[in-house]
Design an enzyme around this catalytic site. Sequence first.
Site, PDB file in Angstrom:
ATOM      1  N   ARG A 148       1.474 -11.380  17.360  1.00 15.43           N
ATOM      2  CA  ARG A 148       0.480 -10.405  17.755  1.00 15.43           C
ATOM      3  C   ARG A 148      -0.149  -9.850  16.482  1.00 15.43           C
ATOM      4  NH1 ARG A 148       5.153  -8.988  20.887  1.00 15.43           N
ATOM      5  NH2 ARG A 148       4.834  -9.255  23.135  1.00 15.43           N
ATOM      6  N   LYS A 172       6.937  -5.447  20.590  1.00 12.28           N
ATOM      7  CA  LYS A 172       6.742  -4.354  21.540  1.00 12.28           C
ATOM      8  C   LYS A 172       8.080  -3.723  21.898  1.00 12.28           C
ATOM      9  CE  LYS A 172       2.396  -5.605  23.764  1.00 12.28           C
ATOM     10  NZ  LYS A 172       1.712  -5.879  25.049  1.00 12.28           N
ATOM     11  N   HIS A 244      -5.492 -12.887  19.100  1.00 13.04           N
ATOM     12  CA  HIS A 244      -4.699 -13.357  20.241  1.00 13.04           C
ATOM     13  C   HIS A 244      -5.038 -14.800  20.609  1.00 13.04           C
ATOM     14  CE1 HIS A 244      -2.140 -10.089  21.276  1.00 13.04           C
ATOM     15  NE2 HIS A 244      -1.988 -10.475  22.517  1.00 13.04           N
ATOM     16  N   ARG A 247      -2.649 -16.912  18.896  1.00 16.75           N
ATOM     17  CA  ARG A 247      -1.339 -16.793  19.565  1.00 16.75           C
ATOM     18  C   ARG A 247      -1.304 -17.641  20.834  1.00 16.75           C
ATOM     19  NH1 ARG A 247       3.183 -13.210  20.358  1.00 16.75           N
ATOM     20  NH2 ARG A 247       3.239 -12.226  22.409  1.00 16.75           N
ATOM     21  N   HIS A 270       8.071 -12.119  24.794  1.00 14.69           N
ATOM     22  CA  HIS A 270       7.726 -11.628  26.126  1.00 14.69           C
ATOM     23  C   HIS A 270       8.981 -11.256  26.899  1.00 14.69           C
ATOM     24  CE1 HIS A 270       3.740 -14.079  26.135  1.00 14.69           C
ATOM     25  NE2 HIS A 270       3.603 -12.903  25.556  1.00 14.69           N
ATOM     26  N   TYR A 279      -0.148 -17.106  29.068  1.00 14.71           N
ATOM     27  CA  TYR A 279      -0.508 -17.548  27.727  1.00 14.71           C
ATOM     28  C   TYR A 279      -0.626 -19.056  27.629  1.00 14.71           C
ATOM     29  CZ  TYR A 279      -0.083 -13.043  25.401  1.00 14.71           C
ATOM     30  OH  TYR A 279      -0.293 -11.761  24.983  1.00 14.71           O
TER      31      TYR A 279
END
Length: 307
Positions: A148, A172, A244, A247, A270, A279
């Site tokens: 990210r 995250k 992104h 990614r 994730h 994705y």
Amino acid sequence: MNWEQATSNYINFLKIERGLSKNSIDNYQRDVKKLTAFIKNMNTTLSPLYITQENIQQFIYETSKNINPRSQARLISGLRSFFDFLIFEDYRKDNPTDLIESPNITRKLPDTLEKEEIDDLIAAIDLSHPQGERNKTIIETIYSCGLRVSELINLQLSDLFFDDGYIRILGKGNKYRFVPIHITTIQRLNFYIKEIRSNITPIKDDEDIVFLNRRGKRLTRQMIFIILKELATKINLKKSIGPHTLRHSFATYLLKHGADLRVIQQLLGHESITTTEIYVHLDNSYLKEVVELHHPRSDFNLNEEDK
């Protein structure tokens, strides 16, 4: 309890109990502040403990005039989280957003780049420019590790474990993961760190940050977007791209070349496999190819007399 107290308690909960990132917390706080401003503009002292479904519906109706369906859905989700917190803390018995329907959203599949297009982007970088080697290393690192943009700009020298072939990523929810790093990217990072970054004096608190601007400060998210947009224009790339995109392209390339979806989930950081599936969106022709190649009856051929 007034709005300020409820919001403050909620933010502390998101920080301490859920361990969310600053960006996520800011978004949740912004949602509650919008509702707070709306209630106060109604010239009422209605507290968050007694707000009703009708109040929420009126707020959503007024707000939806100025935002798109995706933003509206995110706003409803944010408020639902806030009132769930109040229930969790026994401040309320019900959630006034429970019967509020979110708008239907058609998920737009993100663009991806082919390996050749990534190569074209990198080849377009002017290495005679003071920031050329840095920008090349940035693109190589995002793409080869599936990072990210926030993970890239906060990457630290102490997160690089080249001898073991890994880098440590703070993702995250302030959760760490270790991502394998290819030897070519290691070589690129080593060159940048020793030949370019060593000539820059970092500012206070950014001494350990890998990617710096010429003033010694960590790069911003916007700067990474600008770098990619300028390169896309330079090679006349018609796709809409950002960090992104690299990614997405990393994940899709891995899947198309045999990587397991669960492995890709771990590499991307994730929590849900559903997110990973988005994705690695695939076109129908590729899915058809996989079925034909791996179907349990793929080796079964009809004889002429059976046709």
